[in-house]
Structures are given as structure tokens and as C-alpha cells.
Design an enzyme around this catalytic site. Structure first.
Site, mmCIF file in Angstrom:
data_model
loop_
_atom_site.group_PDB
_atom_site.id
_atom_site.type_symbol
_atom_site.label_atom_id
_atom_site.label_comp_id
_atom_site.label_asym_id
_atom_site.label_seq_id
_atom_site.Cartn_x
_atom_site.Cartn_y
_atom_site.Cartn_z
ATOM 1 C CB CYS A 81 -0.979 -0.062 1.171
ATOM 2 S SG CYS A 81 -2.435 0.958 0.900
ATOM 3 C CG HIS A 175 -2.896 -3.364 3.970
ATOM 4 N ND1 HIS A 175 -1.905 -2.681 4.635
ATOM 5 C CD2 HIS A 175 -3.592 -2.439 3.280
ATOM 6 C CE1 HIS A 175 -1.999 -1.389 4.368
ATOM 7 N NE2 HIS A 175 -3.015 -1.212 3.546
ATOM 8 C CD GLU A 177 -0.071 -5.497 6.088
ATOM 9 O OE1 GLU A 177 0.049 -6.163 5.039
ATOM 10 O OE2 GLU A 177 -0.392 -4.293 6.093
HETATM 11 N N1 LIG Z 1 -3.311 1.844 3.658
HETATM 12 C C1 LIG Z 1 -2.431 2.609 3.107
HETATM 13 O O1 LIG Z 1 -1.226 2.365 3.167
HETATM 14 C C2 LIG Z 1 -2.963 3.859 2.467
HETATM 15 C C3 LIG Z 1 -1.980 4.562 1.579
HETATM 16 C C4 LIG Z 1 -2.305 6.039 1.502
HETATM 17 N N2 LIG Z 1 -3.490 6.287 0.763
HETATM 18 C C5 LIG Z 1 -1.103 6.778 0.934
HETATM 19 O O2 LIG Z 1 -1.206 7.497 -0.003
HETATM 20 O O3 LIG Z 1 -0.045 6.653 1.479
#
Ligand SMILES: NC(=O)CC[C@H](N)C(=O)O
Length: 201
Positions: A81, A175, A177
Site C-alpha cells: 500500500c 495488505h 499482513e
Molecule cells: N493503507 C495505506 O497504506 C494507504 C496509503 C495512503 N493512501 C497513501 O497514499 O499513502
């Protein structure tokens, strides 16, 4: 061979969940906050969180250049992410001053799947992960707009790229994890083990 030592970049984000998942995938997992700690690990996870914050803190803690140097030198690295955003060579819509470590020839779009309350779960087939599809947890997740020739697409969701690998760098929009299913972490710890054995990719 002894278990690989894998760090989790512990500036911000869901560090603890990655430490647990890595340990379950038979690695020795430890948080990394300082350049000296980065120097001691065989591989690194960059967790989810807020990529603008992680970017700012990495600069502040003197970690941005050491991170770039190690990724350039081929250290195995896995970003989820916000971590995926950190591994992108280019962000489509960066906040002003937002930097990345880079390492994967891809362009990412931040928050592409919508806002926090539009977070969702979906079954995702990931190349290299056998058995059932992975339960992908998407939280304000980015997607990958495009990849260069050297990056391999490992998964798509809804017509968008959500997992990519380039050499020793792995990134997912979602994610693993958070699910208790450690197969994606196993894929990464296997990459670290292969790297330690000196196997070419
Ligand atoms: N769950 C996340 O890691 C979100 C990422 C977040 N939207 C970002 O731009 O960093």
C-alpha cells in the site's frame, strides 16, 4: 542456513502486523528506524500507512538515501500500500515534496480505489502464490497505472494492476499482513532466502 533477518521500516504505519507475519514465515523480523539498523538486515518491508508521512520521516531520519542505495544494490524489498507507493519510480499525483525510494519501474496513483470508507476486501489471484486466491484488504489503496518493460505484473483487480515484481522488489496495493494468511510474506521471505544463497533471479 540460519533464518534471514528482515526489517520492517518502522517510521509510521502497520509495523507490528508485518513483524508477526514475517516471523510466521520463518524470518527473524525487527523494526528499522536508523541507517545502522538498515545496514544489518537481509531484506526490508515498507508497511502501509501514509506515504507522505513515511516519505517525510525517511528524509528526517536520514534514511532516504541509505534506502535508495540498498534497493539499488539489490536488497530484497516488499512494499504494501503506502509501501508500494514508496517503491514506485513515479507517483502520478504526489503531494508537494513527496519523494519515493523507487526501485520498480511503475507509475502509481494514490488513493485510486477511493477514500477510507470505500475500503474493501476482494479475492486476488497472485502469481507465485499457489492455492486459493489471496484475500486482498484494500485501504485507501493505490493502483498501478502502468509498468515498464522490466516490471512483472503479479495481480490485477477490477482491471487495475495491484501487485508487481521487479527483480528483488515486490509491491502490493493490498495488505496481506492483516489477514493471518502468510503466503505473500512467504513469497517475500523466499526471495530473501534465494538472494542470500546468491541465486540469480
Ligand atoms: N493503507 C495505506 O497504506 C494507504 C496509503 C495512503 N493512501 C497513501 O497514499 O499513502
Amino acid at each position: 542456513m540460519t533464518a534471514p533477518v528482515i526489517g520492517v521500516l518502522a517510521l509510521q504505519g502497520d509495523v507490528r502486523e508485518h513483524l508477526v507475519a514475517l516471523a510466521a514465515a520463518d524470518a527473524v523480523a525487527r523494526p528499522v528506524r536508523r541507517p545502522e539498523e538498515l545496514a544489518e538486515v537481509d531484506g526490508l518491508v515498507i508497511p502501509g500507512g501514509e506515504s507522505t508521512t513515511i516519505s517525510k520521516l525517511a528524509v528526517l531520519f536520514g534514511l532516504m538515501e541509505p534506502l535508495r542505495a540498498r534497493v539499488r544494490a539489490g536488497m530484497p524489498v516488499y512494499g504494501t500500500c503506502a509501501g508500494m507507493i514508496m517503491l514506485a519510480d513515479k507517483i502520478l499525483d504526489p503531494r508537494s515534496g513527496q519523494e519515493t525510494v523507487g526501485g520498480i519501474d511503475m507509475i502509481v496513483r494514490r488513493n485510486a480505489f477511493g477514500r477510507q470508507n470505500e475500503s474493501f476486501e476482494a479475492a486476488v489471484e497472485v502469481k507465485g502464490v499457489s492455492g486459493e486466491p489471496v484475500e486482498g484488504v484494500f485501504i485507501r489503496a493505490p493502483w498501478v497505472e502502468s509498468v515498464g518493460a522490466s516490471a512483472e505484473v503479479l495481480a490485477e483487480h477490477g482491471g487495475h494492476i495491484v501487485a508487481v515484481r521487479q527483480g528483488n522488489a515486490l509491491a502490493t496495493s493490498f495488505h496481506p499482513e492483516l489477514t493471518g494468511d502468510h503466503r505473500v510474506h512467504r513469497l517475500f521471505t523466499d526471495m530473501v532466502r534465494a538472494d542470500r544463497r546468491g541465486e540469480s533471479l
